[in-house]
Design a protein around this motif. Structure first.
Motif, PDB file in Angstrom:
ATOM      1  N   ASP A 103       4.172   5.846   2.600  1.00 54.64           N
ATOM      2  CA  ASP A 103       4.443   7.120   1.938  1.00 54.64           C
ATOM      3  C   ASP A 103       5.878   7.573   2.201  1.00 54.64           C
ATOM      4  O   ASP A 103       6.486   7.227   3.211  1.00 54.64           O
ATOM      5  N   ASP A 119       0.849  -1.195   0.000  1.00 51.34           N
ATOM      6  CA  ASP A 119       0.000   0.000   0.000  1.00 51.34           C
ATOM      7  C   ASP A 119       0.885   1.245   0.000  1.00 51.34           C
ATOM      8  O   ASP A 119       1.611   1.504   0.961  1.00 51.34           O
ATOM      9  N   SER A 120       0.834   2.016  -1.071  1.00 53.04           N
ATOM     10  CA  SER A 120       1.673   3.216  -1.175  1.00 53.04           C
ATOM     11  C   SER A 120       1.247   4.311  -0.210  1.00 53.04           C
ATOM     12  O   SER A 120       2.052   5.177   0.150  1.00 53.04           O
ATOM     13  N   ASP A 121      -0.020   4.309   0.222  1.00 50.08           N
ATOM     14  CA  ASP A 121      -0.480   5.312   1.185  1.00 50.08           C
ATOM     15  C   ASP A 121       0.124   5.070   2.562  1.00 50.08           C
ATOM     16  O   ASP A 121       0.473   6.007   3.280  1.00 50.08           O
ATOM     17  N   VAL A 122       0.251   3.809   2.940  1.00 52.43           N
ATOM     18  CA  VAL A 122       0.851   3.475   4.238  1.00 52.43           C
ATOM     19  C   VAL A 122       2.355   3.700   4.192  1.00 52.43           C
ATOM     20  O   VAL A 122       2.955   4.198   5.149  1.00 52.43           O
TER      21      VAL A 122
END
Length: 208
Positions: A40, A35-38
């Motif tokens: 970052d 997950d790229s949001d986690v």
């Protein structure tokens, strides 16, 4: 060089490094399902990683520039005069010299306009092709790195990370660290786990 030209150049380099790093991580995250949001990253991390990914190209740029200058010098001093003489001979033989004199200034200006447009179009197409070729290369490298991480899981040669959770120490194979969080994977179940950067230990494969 004008200030505006320098600003445009710096903005272009920044955008290139940013896109390069993003393409790599997109390929890496896509294979592993991260997950790229986690995970970052901050702006400086992205630019630095983009620079590392293109370090060979950056080191070659001065030599490419020198070769370009030498080619232009050779063209202006040697090749161009020869081409002019050849073209003059061809014009004389085909009686085109008189026809050119009869052309109006407007026609000459139109030709020059479209010659400039053609040169700009060729430069743009070349830059466009090079840019996206490098982006494809970076994403492929990210995918290769992710597949190599999965291969290390099968070979039991992965980097081990230990975290303390719910009163017990858990071991995972290390995958990636962002600005605040990291990611690991359970070697057997292949379950992804995210954890903060603090409160974990890390060991190389030869220490396992």
């Amino acid at each position: 060089m004008k200030i505006s030209d320098s600003a445009f150049f710096l903005a272009g380099i920044t955008a290139f490094l940013y896109c390069s790093s993003t393409a790599y991580t997109h390929g890496y995250f896509g294979v592993l399902g991260l997950d790229s949001d986690v995970l970052d990253r901050n702006f400086h991390q992205i630019l630095y990683h983009g620079m590392i990914e293109n370090l060979e190209l950056i080191m070659l740029l001065p030599f490419i520039f020198i070769c370009g200058v030498l080619f232009i010098y050779f063209y202006v001093t040697t090749l161009n005069p020869v081409l002019i003489k050849i073209s003059e001979k061809v014009i004389k033989k085909t009686n085109l010299k008189n026809k050119r004199k009869e052309r109006s200034e407007d026609e000459i200006k139109i030709d020059e306009k479209y010659e400039r447009l053609l040169r700009k179009s060729l430069i743009f197409c070349f830059a466009f092709t090079v840019f996206f070729s490098i982006m494809i290369k970076n994403e492929r490298e990210g995918r290769d790195a992710a597949n190599n991480a999965l291969k290390m899981l099968d070979d039991k040669s992965y980097h081990k990370v230990k975290i303390f959770k719910n009163g017990e120490n858990l071991e995972f194979a290390f995958l990636y660290c962002g600005a605040r969080n990291c990611a690991g994977i359970e070697p057997e179940s292949r379950e992804i786990i995210y954890f903060p950067q603090n409160g974990h230990s890390y060991s190389q494969p030869n220490e396992i």
